[in-house]
Write a protein that holds these residues in place. Sequence first.
Motif, PDB file in Angstrom:
ATOM      1  N   GLN A 178      62.336 127.817 -40.293  1.00  0.00           N
ATOM      2  CA  GLN A 178      62.107 127.619 -41.354  1.00  0.00           C
ATOM      3  C   GLN A 178      62.266 128.805 -42.256  1.00  0.00           C
ATOM      4  O   GLN A 178      60.910 129.126 -42.990  1.00  0.00           O
ATOM      5  CB  GLN A 178      61.210 127.016 -41.501  1.00  0.00           C
ATOM      6  CG  GLN A 178      60.584 125.376 -41.125  1.00  0.00           C
ATOM      7  CD  GLN A 178      61.917 124.390 -41.906  1.00  0.00           C
ATOM      8  OE1 GLN A 178      61.928 124.693 -42.948  1.00  0.00           O
ATOM      9  NE2 GLN A 178      62.710 123.652 -40.956  1.00  0.00           N
TER      10      GLN A 178
ATOM     11  N   CYS B 239      56.957 128.282 -53.471  1.00  0.00           N
ATOM     12  CA  CYS B 239      57.789 127.000 -52.866  1.00  0.00           C
ATOM     13  C   CYS B 239      58.252 125.593 -53.212  1.00  0.00           C
ATOM     14  O   CYS B 239      58.453 126.489 -54.428  1.00  0.00           O
ATOM     15  CB  CYS B 239      55.959 126.322 -51.934  1.00  0.00           C
ATOM     16  SG  CYS B 239      55.329 124.966 -53.436  1.00  0.00           S
TER      17      CYS B 239
ATOM     18  N   ASN C  37      60.985 128.778 -46.082  1.00  0.00           N
ATOM     19  CA  ASN C  37      59.961 127.824 -46.552  1.00  0.00           C
ATOM     20  C   ASN C  37      59.322 129.029 -46.532  1.00  0.00           C
ATOM     21  O   ASN C  37      58.197 128.947 -45.492  1.00  0.00           O
ATOM     22  CB  ASN C  37      60.268 126.387 -45.370  1.00  0.00           C
ATOM     23  CG  ASN C  37      58.672 125.944 -45.845  1.00  0.00           C
ATOM     24  OD1 ASN C  37      58.117 125.912 -46.730  1.00  0.00           O
ATOM     25  ND2 ASN C  37      58.369 124.476 -45.300  1.00  0.00           N
TER      26      ASN C  37
ATOM     27  N   ASP D  67      59.895 122.061 -49.918  1.00  0.00           N
ATOM     28  CA  ASP D  67      59.507 122.846 -48.375  1.00  0.00           C
ATOM     29  C   ASP D  67      57.930 122.360 -48.372  1.00  0.00           C
ATOM     30  O   ASP D  67      57.306 121.926 -47.631  1.00  0.00           O
ATOM     31  CB  ASP D  67      59.016 124.259 -48.672  1.00  0.00           C
ATOM     32  CG  ASP D  67      59.555 125.279 -49.093  1.00  0.00           C
ATOM     33  OD1 ASP D  67      60.912 125.340 -48.007  1.00  0.00           O
ATOM     34  OD2 ASP D  67      59.301 125.918 -50.455  1.00  0.00           O
TER      35      ASP D  67
END
Length: 309
Positions: A79, A188, A82, A192
């Motif tokens: 990720q 974020c 993220n 996320d």
Amino acid sequence: MSTSTTLEVVAEHILRQLDNRKRPLFVALQGPQGSGKTYLAAQLRDRLTSEPYNLRIALLSIDDLYLPHTQLLELAAAQPRNPLWQGRGQPGTHDVSLGISILAALRDGTQDIELPRFDKSLFGGEGDRLPLDGSGFIVQQPPAIDVVILEGWCVGFYPITQEELDKRWDGIWKVERSRLGLPGDTLCSKRDVERANEALVQYGQLWSFFDTFIQIKPSSFDNEEGPLSIYSIVYQWRLEQERNMRAKNGGRGMTDEAVKGFVDRYIPGYVFFGDASPEHTSIAPPRWLGKSLTVIIDGKRTFLKAVEF
């Protein structure tokens, strides 16, 4: 009540919950970073294991359930966009299966169990979980433990419905971002937060063990320009911790600027999941409702009041 301390109030609450029930009593203890929850948990252990109580206490931290370093790196690589998963902390970075197995063994009380440990100093502060090789603290059973305490910043956080997440994203999250001066999507994205929310579904299996929930919560603060974010004190508390550590170890640790960035990454967890009402959770509500306690403290961590819920 004004002369009470957090330790006295919480200890009394736990002892009341112990009356006329089968052991062990599972106690969840949550509070923001720097609020003193880890210190309180250790004080509770010392108080309740001493005369006249002589209880057997098992104390765990949610931090000790972090994924091993290699798995944290794998999660971050999987990720890369993220920010919430670029390091330990947020829901999704814990080994929930390990936690469930530890709590189940403590509940059954039929065999010895070694408690996990996470060393935050390893890998340049990224941390790693130590092996369960017999070198850690081993809870000897039987007899069964009387009280199991699990403490941590996100203990008791429940997933919320998509409707509630949307509402918070457009509402309280914008308010808190403004109050705290947080960046926008660089901190974020909505997706996320949704991923952390999805990860929290599994955490419900951990919370299902617990009979009572203790929440340590800072009081609200105001200044000349109006209300401050309730989370602003977390930056102060966490900075105090880091500065105290640097003063004792020759200056090793995060800079003041790094501490702010570190705490920034935790704020979405508090805002979206830290105070979700039962009607807003996407899974069955906790069974500790009606048997739990919120303890309000001031900026110096002094006890103000306690509210049952």
